[in-house]
Write an enzyme that holds these catalytic residues in place. Structure first.
Site, PDB file in Angstrom:
ATOM      1  N   LEU A  51      15.001  37.942  13.244  1.00  0.00           N
ATOM      2  CA  LEU A  51      15.520  36.593  13.449  1.00  0.00           C
ATOM      3  C   LEU A  51      16.574  36.593  14.547  1.00  0.00           C
ATOM      4  O   LEU A  51      17.345  37.549  14.676  1.00  0.00           O
ATOM      5  CB  LEU A  51      16.150  36.081  12.154  1.00  0.00           C
ATOM      6  CG  LEU A  51      15.183  35.869  10.998  1.00  0.00           C
ATOM      7  CD1 LEU A  51      15.911  35.243   9.813  1.00  0.00           C
ATOM      8  CD2 LEU A  51      14.009  34.994  11.408  1.00  0.00           C
ATOM      9  N   GLY A  58      13.602  40.849  10.438  1.00  0.00           N
ATOM     10  CA  GLY A  58      12.537  39.847  10.512  1.00  0.00           C
ATOM     11  C   GLY A  58      11.280  40.395  11.176  1.00  0.00           C
ATOM     12  O   GLY A  58      10.162  39.985  10.842  1.00  0.00           O
ATOM     13  N   ASN A 118      16.806  45.993   7.547  1.00  0.00           N
ATOM     14  CA  ASN A 118      18.197  46.440   7.681  1.00  0.00           C
ATOM     15  C   ASN A 118      19.205  45.318   7.460  1.00  0.00           C
ATOM     16  O   ASN A 118      20.338  45.399   7.916  1.00  0.00           O
ATOM     17  CB  ASN A 118      18.395  47.034   9.079  1.00  0.00           C
ATOM     18  CG  ASN A 118      18.165  46.000  10.168  1.00  0.00           C
ATOM     19  OD1 ASN A 118      17.295  45.157  10.035  1.00  0.00           O
ATOM     20  ND2 ASN A 118      18.949  46.042  11.216  1.00  0.00           N
ATOM     21  N   GLU A 119      18.784  44.253   6.772  1.00  0.00           N
ATOM     22  CA  GLU A 119      19.642  43.081   6.631  1.00  0.00           C
ATOM     23  C   GLU A 119      21.046  43.427   6.130  1.00  0.00           C
ATOM     24  O   GLU A 119      22.029  42.845   6.582  1.00  0.00           O
ATOM     25  CB  GLU A 119      18.993  42.052   5.682  1.00  0.00           C
ATOM     26  CG  GLU A 119      17.956  41.168   6.334  1.00  0.00           C
ATOM     27  CD  GLU A 119      16.612  41.852   6.520  1.00  0.00           C
ATOM     28  OE1 GLU A 119      16.511  43.067   6.247  1.00  0.00           O
ATOM     29  OE2 GLU A 119      15.656  41.196   6.957  1.00  0.00           O
TER      30      GLU A 119
HETATM   31  C1  LIG Z   1      22.243  35.906  -2.231  1.00  0.00           C
HETATM   32  C2  LIG Z   1      21.691  34.780  -1.417  1.00  0.00           C
HETATM   33  C3  LIG Z   1      20.834  35.235  -0.306  1.00  0.00           C
HETATM   34  C4  LIG Z   1      20.411  34.117   0.540  1.00  0.00           C
HETATM   35  C5  LIG Z   1      19.725  34.560   1.795  1.00  0.00           C
HETATM   36  C6  LIG Z   1      20.671  35.058   2.818  1.00  0.00           C
HETATM   37  C7  LIG Z   1      20.348  35.621   3.973  1.00  0.00           C
HETATM   38  C8  LIG Z   1      19.026  35.627   4.518  1.00  0.00           C
HETATM   39  C9  LIG Z   1      18.737  36.828   5.326  1.00  0.00           C
HETATM   40  C10 LIG Z   1      18.083  36.485   6.530  1.00  0.00           C
HETATM   41  C11 LIG Z   1      17.187  37.545   7.026  1.00  0.00           C
HETATM   42  C12 LIG Z   1      17.336  37.953   8.237  1.00  0.00           C
HETATM   43  C13 LIG Z   1      16.383  38.830   8.890  1.00  0.00           C
HETATM   44  C14 LIG Z   1      16.727  39.141  10.315  1.00  0.00           C
HETATM   45  O1  LIG Z   1      15.825  39.307  11.057  1.00  0.00           O
HETATM   46  S1  LIG Z   1      18.332  39.235  10.832  1.00  0.00           S
HETATM   47  C15 LIG Z   1      18.245  39.895  12.463  1.00  0.00           C
HETATM   48  C16 LIG Z   1      18.371  41.370  12.404  1.00  0.00           C
HETATM   49  N1  LIG Z   1      18.049  41.983  13.644  1.00  0.00           N
HETATM   50  C17 LIG Z   1      18.621  43.097  14.008  1.00  0.00           C
HETATM   51  O2  LIG Z   1      19.453  43.650  13.351  1.00  0.00           O
HETATM   52  C18 LIG Z   1      18.170  43.657  15.338  1.00  0.00           C
HETATM   53  C19 LIG Z   1      19.287  43.685  16.328  1.00  0.00           C
HETATM   54  N2  LIG Z   1      18.825  44.268  17.567  1.00  0.00           N
HETATM   55  C20 LIG Z   1      18.744  45.588  17.784  1.00  0.00           C
HETATM   56  O3  LIG Z   1      19.033  46.393  16.946  1.00  0.00           O
HETATM   57  C21 LIG Z   1      18.269  46.005  19.145  1.00  0.00           C
HETATM   58  O4  LIG Z   1      18.352  44.903  19.996  1.00  0.00           O
HETATM   59  C22 LIG Z   1      16.826  46.558  19.168  1.00  0.00           C
HETATM   60  C23 LIG Z   1      15.831  45.585  18.554  1.00  0.00           C
HETATM   61  C24 LIG Z   1      16.766  47.888  18.449  1.00  0.00           C
HETATM   62  C25 LIG Z   1      16.425  46.792  20.664  1.00  0.00           C
HETATM   63  O5  LIG Z   1      17.399  47.573  21.330  1.00  0.00           O
HETATM   64  P1  LIG Z   1      17.457  47.614  22.934  1.00  0.00           P
HETATM   65  O6  LIG Z   1      16.100  47.868  23.473  1.00  0.00           O
HETATM   66  O7  LIG Z   1      18.547  48.536  23.309  1.00  0.00           O
HETATM   67  O8  LIG Z   1      17.817  46.123  23.350  1.00  0.00           O
HETATM   68  P2  LIG Z   1      19.245  45.422  23.250  1.00  0.00           P
HETATM   69  O9  LIG Z   1      19.951  45.773  22.022  1.00  0.00           O
HETATM   70  O10 LIG Z   1      19.951  45.644  24.525  1.00  0.00           O
HETATM   71  O11 LIG Z   1      18.804  43.899  23.129  1.00  0.00           O
HETATM   72  C26 LIG Z   1      18.411  43.138  24.268  1.00  0.00           C
HETATM   73  C27 LIG Z   1      19.074  41.790  24.168  1.00  0.00           C
HETATM   74  O12 LIG Z   1      18.582  41.100  23.033  1.00  0.00           O
HETATM   75  C28 LIG Z   1      19.664  40.693  22.203  1.00  0.00           C
HETATM   76  N3  LIG Z   1      19.213  40.758  20.816  1.00  0.00           N
HETATM   77  C29 LIG Z   1      18.651  41.799  20.210  1.00  0.00           C
HETATM   78  N4  LIG Z   1      18.333  41.497  18.945  1.00  0.00           N
HETATM   79  C30 LIG Z   1      18.688  40.224  18.750  1.00  0.00           C
HETATM   80  C31 LIG Z   1      18.606  39.330  17.631  1.00  0.00           C
HETATM   81  N5  LIG Z   1      18.043  39.685  16.470  1.00  0.00           N
HETATM   82  N6  LIG Z   1      19.075  38.095  17.785  1.00  0.00           N
HETATM   83  C32 LIG Z   1      19.626  37.697  18.964  1.00  0.00           C
HETATM   84  N7  LIG Z   1      19.734  38.506  20.063  1.00  0.00           N
HETATM   85  C33 LIG Z   1      19.262  39.741  19.957  1.00  0.00           C
HETATM   86  C34 LIG Z   1      20.740  41.703  22.512  1.00  0.00           C
HETATM   87  O13 LIG Z   1      21.992  41.220  22.168  1.00  0.00           O
HETATM   88  C35 LIG Z   1      20.570  41.870  23.988  1.00  0.00           C
HETATM   89  O14 LIG Z   1      21.134  40.698  24.597  1.00  0.00           O
HETATM   90  P3  LIG Z   1      21.963  40.783  25.939  1.00  0.00           P
HETATM   91  O15 LIG Z   1      21.016  41.332  26.947  1.00  0.00           O
HETATM   92  O16 LIG Z   1      22.396  39.401  26.210  1.00  0.00           O
HETATM   93  O17 LIG Z   1      23.119  41.709  25.670  1.00  0.00           O
END
Ligand SMILES: CCCCC/C=C\CCC/C=C/CC(=O)SCCNC(=O)CCNC(=O)[C@H](O)C(C)(C)COP(=O)(O)OP(=O)(O)OC[C@H]1O[C@@H](n2cnc3c(N)ncnc32)[C@H](O)[C@@H]1OP(=O)(O)O
Length: 581
Positions: free
Chosen positions: A97, A142, A164-165
């Site tokens: 997400l 996600g 990994n949430e």
């Molecule tokens: C008790 C009541 C409960 C109620 C329910 C509550 C909660 C609900 C839970 C909701 C569920 C959520 C599920 C999710 O999906 S949460 C999102 C989790 N995602 C992550 O943790 C991934 C984060 N990203 C990474 O770890 C890395 O980006 C990578 C995927 C491993 C890739 O690494 P790399 O190739 O080195 O690329 P970068 O890190 O440089 O990323 C490029 C660029 O993209 C931006 N970015 C990456 N991931 C996200 C993201 N998920 N959202 C927004 N932006 C993202 C990153 O910041 C870089 O941007 P810039 O170039 O501008 O720096």
């Protein structure tokens, strides 16, 4: 009971088929936002959905909506028997997400966002087709939820996958947890979820989180798909529902409550702090590379002609691998030469790959007469200076965009500051005010609007007409004292520059989508003489069905109408067909 419902659903889908699916289903189509494409193979009945939303295939509201719609459509398409999900990004399947959707969210949007995420999961998890994921990059959170909703997972070595949430301080939804349990078992699932484990492909295979490892997951999925398709669809589908029915039913029953929890939980102060810290960490990994990015900009600063007219007509520097749209728009606006630059730290292999991608993209641009000259330019040997302390001309590139390129220094803060959706529209801000001091928006001066000197933004140079549709909606502000247009293509563009005219047009457009076409056209003609005939050319009756459009979409229509070609027509068709559902 559940099976009966499923059968009924399949039957009703069959009858919907003729209505909802266009005849030209086979071949390749792109999403409206160009964030994914679908390649439907007539011979095999297999459709490959390739996600290509740079930089990370993170799932924001619009992306999920479009993807979900495409999947639902395929689910109903009789000739489609299998779906493969994959990514065109070199190292990311999906980063899950979009965290920005959850960080400092707007309540309405947050609710929509989660509803759509539930929807896409349901569409995938209960798809009657054989669905596979070719996981050719990282697939956290996600991304993993999406992969778990498919029937078979093949992953490229070394990359990571998992829920990994908890690392973000949030909790995976119960239905994602259920789907994980169904795949890797209760104990392993509990352990993985609590610790927010991310597994390498090799580890994931050991615990059955994925089914295979391959250097070419897409090819491997296509091969494996053939085995699955040997079986009669109805038997395989019913078996799938027998296995998944209880999870789907539970999700449907608990979905409202799940939404309520989510919208309550996410805005909590503690959660916001945790998300903020996580985002900062994610971004700070990037900051280390920022120095070289600045030198990219410096290159432009040094080369730029002070006269904008000359500038657009002679040279443009095409930066980074992800700016296809930007290049397209510049070429469209009269640029004669596009220079492709790339990060000096890039290794040879990466560079070659990127350059090949450029070439591919530029092939599409041959319809523009000025697009043939392409030079490649490497940044090796550039001096690095504190260019931003120098007065004169400077450039701020791609800041307000979802398409976070290396140059978007702090786009997420900017997006928060301007709380409307710019989609993927790249924006190019520059000034030729020789007294301007702050040219590049860096993180410090982004914190508050006041600290951005208004003069630095005294010219706003826009080349994407979609964005123009948004401009009149901005609060009047000193920031935008003058808009400079580049070779407007038609009266439509003029119209969009002019706030009064736009307001008038807005009213007409509202009528336009509700009233018979003929009655509105003369009025539209009055403000915009060519528009009527352009619309007639396009058999605009398709649009009569489009109701309740937000103005971003209207902006999109304007843009498409302005560049009246087959490609645009197709997109308009997609736009209108989405309302058939
Ligand atoms: C008790 C009541 C409960 C109620 C329910 C509550 C909660 C609900 C839970 C909701 C569920 C959520 C599920 C999710 O999906 S949460 C999102 C989790 N995602 C992550 O943790 C991934 C984060 N990203 C990474 O770890 C890395 O980006 C990578 C995927 C491993 C890739 O690494 P790399 O190739 O080195 O690329 P970068 O890190 O440089 O990323 C490029 C660029 O993209 C931006 N970015 C990456 N991931 C996200 C993201 N998920 N959202 C927004 N932006 C993202 C990153 O910041 C870089 O941007 P810039 O170039 O501008 O720096």
């Amino acid at each position: 009971m559940f099976l009966r419902n499923v059968m009924r659903k399949i039957a009703s889908q069959k009858s919907l088929n003729g209505l909802a699916i266009k005849k030209n289903y086979f071949g390749t189509t792109s999403s409206l936002l160009d964030d994914f494409s679908i390649n439907a193979n007539e011979k095999t009945g297999v459709s490959v959905i390739t996600m290509s939303k740079t930089p990370a295939n993170s799932l924001n509201l619009e992306f999920i909506q479009e993807l979900s719609m495409a999947i639902q459509k395929l689910n109903m398409e009789k000739s489609c028997r299998g779906i493969i999900l994959t990514s065109s990004l070199p190292s990311i399947f999906s980063a899950g997400l979009d965290i920005l959707e959850m960080y400092q969210p707007e309540p309405d949007r947050l609710e929509k966002f989660w509803t759509e995420f539930q929807e896409i999961w349901l569409a995938l998890y209960s798809s009657p087709k054989t669905v596979m994921s070719a996981i050719n990059g990282h697939s956290p959170a996600g991304g993993c939820i999406i992969a778990l909703a498919t029937d078979y997972r093949i992953m490229k070595p070394k990359f990571t996958i998992g829920l990994n949430e908890t690392m973000l301080g949030i909790v995976a939804p119960f239905w994602a947890e259920d789907s994980m349990k169904a795949v890797i078992g209760q104990r392993r699932s509990e352990y993985s979820l609590q610790l927010g484990k991310l597994y390498t492909a090799e580890e994931a295979l050991q615990i059955n989180l994925i089914d295979e490892i391959s250097d070419n997951p897409l090819q491997a999925c296509e091969d494996e798909m053939m085995n699955w398709l040997k079986l009669p669809d109805h038997a395989r589908t019913l078996t799938k529902f027998q296995n998944r029915g209880h999870i789907i039913e539970k999700m449907k029953k608990g979905r409202k409550e799940d939404l309520e929890k989510f919208v309550k939980f996410i805005p909590r102060e503690g959660i916001q702090m945790a998300l903020g810290t996580y985002l900062d960490n994610l971004k700070s990994r990037k900051k280390k590379q920022l120095k070289t990015c600045v030198s990219d900009v410096e290159l432009i600063v040094r080369k730029i002609k002070y006269n904008l007219e000359d500038y657009t007509k002679t040279t443009f520097f095409y930066l980074g691998a992800q700016d296809g749209i930007l290049a397209e728009n510049l070429i469209n606006s009269g640029c004669k030469k596009v220079i492709v630059t790339e990060h000096k730290k890039s290794n040879e292999e990466h560079l070659n790959e990127i350059q090949n991608r450029f070439r591919e993209k530029f092939l599409r641009f041959t319809r523009f007469p000025n697009s043939r000259i392409i030079e490649e330019y490497k940044l090796d040997g550039l001096e690095e200076k504190n260019w931003h302390t120098q007065p004169k001309v400077a450039v701020i590139l791609t800041l307000l965009t979802n398409d976070r390129s290396k140059l978007s220094l702090n786009s997420y803060l900017l997006r928060k500051q301007f709380p409307f959706n710019f989609g993927r529209t790249p924006i190019f801000l520059l000034t030729d005010n020789t007294e301007s001091k702050v040219i590049l928006m860096n993180e410090t001066n982004l914190q508050t609007e006041k600290r951005i000197p208004s003069r630095a933004l005294s010219y706003m140079f826009l080349y994407d007409r979609t964005l123009l549709a948004e401009i009149p909606r901005l609060k009047p502000s000193q920031k935008y004292t003058k808009l400079i247009k580049i070779q407007p293509k038609s009266d439509l563009v003029d119209l969009l520059y002019d706030e009064d005219k736009f307001k008038e047009a807005e009213v007409f457009l509202k009528h336009f989508f509700n009233k018979p076409y003929e009655r509105v056209i003369p009025k539209i003609e009055k403000i915009c003489p060519n528009l009527g005939s352009e619309l007639i050319d396009m058999n605009i009756t398709m649009l009569d069905r489009v109701k309740d459009l937000d103005f971003r979409i209207i902006g999109e229509i304007f843009r498409l109408v302005a560049s009246n070609d087959n490609y645009s027509r197709n997109i308009i068709r997609v736009l209108s067909s989405r309302h058939e559902f």
